[in-house]
Each structure stands twice: as structure tokens, then as C-alpha cells.
Design an enzyme around this catalytic site. Structure first.
Site, PDB file in Angstrom:
ATOM      1  N   ASN A 163       0.817  -1.211   0.000  1.00 44.12           N
ATOM      2  CA  ASN A 163       0.000   0.000   0.000  1.00 44.12           C
ATOM      3  C   ASN A 163       0.852   1.262   0.000  1.00 44.12           C
ATOM      4  O   ASN A 163       0.501   2.249  -0.647  1.00 44.12           O
ATOM      5  CB  ASN A 163      -0.930   0.001   1.214  1.00 44.12           C
ATOM      6  CG  ASN A 163      -2.074  -0.978   1.053  1.00 44.12           C
ATOM      7  OD1 ASN A 163      -2.951  -0.799   0.231  1.00 44.12           O
ATOM      8  ND2 ASN A 163      -2.053  -2.042   1.852  1.00 44.12           N
ATOM      9  N   GLY A 164       1.977   1.232   0.717  1.00 44.71           N
ATOM     10  CA  GLY A 164       2.832   2.407   0.804  1.00 44.71           C
ATOM     11  C   GLY A 164       3.995   2.391  -0.172  1.00 44.71           C
ATOM     12  O   GLY A 164       4.225   3.352  -0.896  1.00 44.71           O
ATOM     13  N   GLY A 180      -4.996 -12.660  -0.297  1.00 41.12           N
ATOM     14  CA  GLY A 180      -4.059 -11.695  -0.865  1.00 41.12           C
ATOM     15  C   GLY A 180      -2.831 -12.390  -1.445  1.00 41.12           C
ATOM     16  O   GLY A 180      -2.293 -13.324  -0.841  1.00 41.12           O
ATOM     17  N   ALA A 181      -2.383 -11.927  -2.603  1.00 42.49           N
ATOM     18  CA  ALA A 181      -1.233 -12.560  -3.261  1.00 42.49           C
ATOM     19  C   ALA A 181       0.021 -12.479  -2.405  1.00 42.49           C
ATOM     20  O   ALA A 181       0.855 -13.389  -2.411  1.00 42.49           O
ATOM     21  CB  ALA A 181      -0.996 -11.908  -4.619  1.00 42.49           C
ATOM     22  N   ASP A 182       0.183 -11.383  -1.654  1.00 41.47           N
ATOM     23  CA  ASP A 182       1.354 -11.258  -0.783  1.00 41.47           C
ATOM     24  C   ASP A 182       1.315 -12.288   0.335  1.00 41.47           C
ATOM     25  O   ASP A 182       2.349 -12.817   0.753  1.00 41.47           O
ATOM     26  CB  ASP A 182       1.444  -9.840  -0.209  1.00 41.47           C
ATOM     27  CG  ASP A 182       0.212  -9.434   0.579  1.00 41.47           C
ATOM     28  OD1 ASP A 182      -0.921  -9.872   0.238  1.00 41.47           O
ATOM     29  OD2 ASP A 182       0.346  -8.656   1.544  1.00 41.47           O
ATOM     30  N   ASP A 203       3.168 -10.551   9.073  1.00 42.53           N
ATOM     31  CA  ASP A 203       3.648  -9.524   8.142  1.00 42.53           C
ATOM     32  C   ASP A 203       3.173  -8.163   8.637  1.00 42.53           C
ATOM     33  O   ASP A 203       1.985  -7.850   8.607  1.00 42.53           O
ATOM     34  CB  ASP A 203       3.110  -9.800   6.736  1.00 42.53           C
ATOM     35  CG  ASP A 203       3.794  -8.936   5.672  1.00 42.53           C
ATOM     36  OD1 ASP A 203       4.384  -7.894   6.019  1.00 42.53           O
ATOM     37  OD2 ASP A 203       3.729  -9.304   4.483  1.00 42.53           O
ATOM     38  N   THR A 221       2.357  13.254  27.003  1.00 44.68           N
ATOM     39  CA  THR A 221       1.398  12.716  26.033  1.00 44.68           C
ATOM     40  C   THR A 221       2.115  11.813  25.036  1.00 44.68           C
ATOM     41  O   THR A 221       1.639  10.719  24.716  1.00 44.68           O
ATOM     42  CB  THR A 221       0.689  13.862  25.285  1.00 44.68           C
ATOM     43  OG1 THR A 221       0.039  14.695  26.244  1.00 44.68           O
ATOM     44  CG2 THR A 221      -0.339  13.322  24.307  1.00 44.68           C
TER      45      THR A 221
END
Length: 246
Positions: free
Chosen positions: A12-13, A96-98, A118, A173
Site C-alpha cells: 500500500n505504501g 491476498g497474493a502477498d 507480516d 502525552t
């Protein structure tokens, strides 16, 4: 001379490219997935000589660019391709192919029964039975997806660079978010692994982790988990080897 392959793992990235012989990955390159085009693909692989290209993609809209560049050289990893593993899954076309590439690498390089974790935009767990069949998995939000969501959906919580928290009790924070990310995320991974191992019978189960945050997350878990940043590419290499035998 060994037959050469181009390996392409579209995330995706980022998209990973590998130049490999039948036995090993020789060179690696990366490119942002959103910037992929036929010209960009040609530029990334410039200077590499190969006989075929093997691809797995979680972003269907970029596949036409690769088909344009590589044509009949391109092997798209699918559930009905020769994989060297079985598939016992109700709708194998939805895997998914991955994830299939990871399962192939696990079976051929590490053995079974086993689990691949993964760490990507999502964290996926994929499971091989003792007879090397893909039987299912788990999908959960990725670590950065969780921390980015906190920042994007709240008015006061900042974006943070992930690192090990100094203490479990956050003194700021940012420290509180880091503690939640590191300790909380590892707790989720441990919980999922425990449940999967129980269903698999618990004995001699190989666990291998891959993906961008794998080393950092696994290092603080105290578990016997191997890491391999190239696991998906190795799965593609092995699928290419099987295809060459046909």
C-alpha cells in the site's frame, strides 16, 4: 548461467523490487506505490537483466502499469498458480497474493506447521498446517495505522515517531502514546499468536515475521520468532522457480 528473475512486491505504501537468481536475491530497490507508472517502473529496473518478472500486489489499480512494461514476461501470483503448497480455504481467490507469497516462503524455507506475521499497513498472520496447506489467517490494524489514527481523529494527540518508550507509565502525552503503541501492540500480537498456536496444537510451530516494523516489535516480545525482511520476495522467487519447471 543462472536464470534471473525480477521480483515485485506491491504494498500500500511502497513497492519492493528484487533482482534474483534461482537461489538468492542479489539486489533490492524500492519506490512509492502511489507514484508508480510505466515510465517509473522502467526507471526503477533500469540496468537489470532478467528473464521473467513475478509480482504480487495488494493494489490492483497499479497492475496495468506492470502489464504494459513487462507483457508476457509478467507472472502474476494467484491462488491457482503452482505454489508448492496446498490451499484449504473456502474462497481461495480472496487470499491476498502477498499472503500466499509469504506462505510459500515459510513452507519452502522454514517448514510447517507455521505462522507468518507480516507487519505492514495491516498486520497479517497466515497459517500453514503440518502438511503445508494454507488454512487461513488473521488481519489486524498495522501499528502506524493505529498511531496515525489517534493523531488524525483527536484534537490534542500529536503524531509521534515510533520508538521504545522510556517507561510503561507515560510521563508526557508522547510517552503515553509510545507506551500504548509498543506495549499494547506487542500484547495484541502475543495474544493472537497464543490463540493460533493453541488451535494448531502448540508443538514445534515455526513463526517468522516480516515487514517494516517487524524487527522493532519482535525485539521487545521475548518470543522465539525469526525475522526476514525479504520473506515476500523469497516467496515470489520460489514461485518463479516452480513456474520455470513447467
Amino acid at each position: 548461467m543462472s536464470r534471473m528473475q525480477l521480483l515485485i512486491d506491491v504494498g500500500n505504501g511502497r513497492t519492493k523490487f528484487g533482482l534474483a537468481s534461482s537461489e538468492e536475491i542479489l539486489e533490492r530497490r524500492e519506490h512509492p506505490t502511489r507514484e508508480l507508472s510505466p515510465d517509473a517502473v522502467r526507471e526503477v529496473v533500469k540496468g537489470w537483466q532478467f528473464d521473467s518478472a513475478v509480482i504480487c500486489s495488494v493494489v490492483p489499480k497499479v497492475l496495468p502499469a506492470f502489464r504494459e512494461v513487462f507483457g508476457s514476461q509478467l507472472i502474476e501470483l494467484r491462488y491457482d498458480a503452482p505454489l508448492g503448497i496446498g490451499i484449504r480455504y473456502p474462497k481461495p481467490e480472496t487470499i491476498g497474493a502477498d499472503r500466499l507469497a509469504n506462505a510459500v516462503a515459510l513452507a519452502h524455507m522454514h517448514g510447517a506447521p507455521g505462522i507468518v506475521i507480516d507487519f505492514g499497513t495491516a498486520v497479517t498472520f497466515d497459517i500453514l498446517s503440518a502438511d503445508k496447506s494454507y488454512i487461513g489467517g488473521v488481519i489486524a490494524p498495522g501499528l502506524r495505522l493505529m498511531t496515525d489514527y489517534l493523531h488524525e481523529r483527536t484534537a490534542l494527540l500529536p503524531s509521534v515517531d515510533l520508538r521504545e518508550p522510556e517507561t510503561a507509565i507515560g510521563q508526557s502525552t508522547e510517552g503515553a502514546i509510545l507506551a500504548g503503541a509498543a506495549i499494547g501492540y506487542r500484547g495484541m500480537v502475543k495474544g493472537i499468536l497464543e490463540a493460533l498456536k493453541k488451535e494448531l496444537g502448540g508443538a514445534d510451530i515455526r513463526v517468522v515475521a516480516t515487514g517494516g516494523d517487524a524487527e522493532w516489535i519482535i525485539s521487545g516480545m521475548g518470543e522465539d520468532i525469526a525475522t526476514d525482511p525479504d520473506l515476500t520476495l523469497h516467496g515470489l522467487r520460489l514461485v518463479g522457480n516452480l513456474r520455470a519447471l513447467l
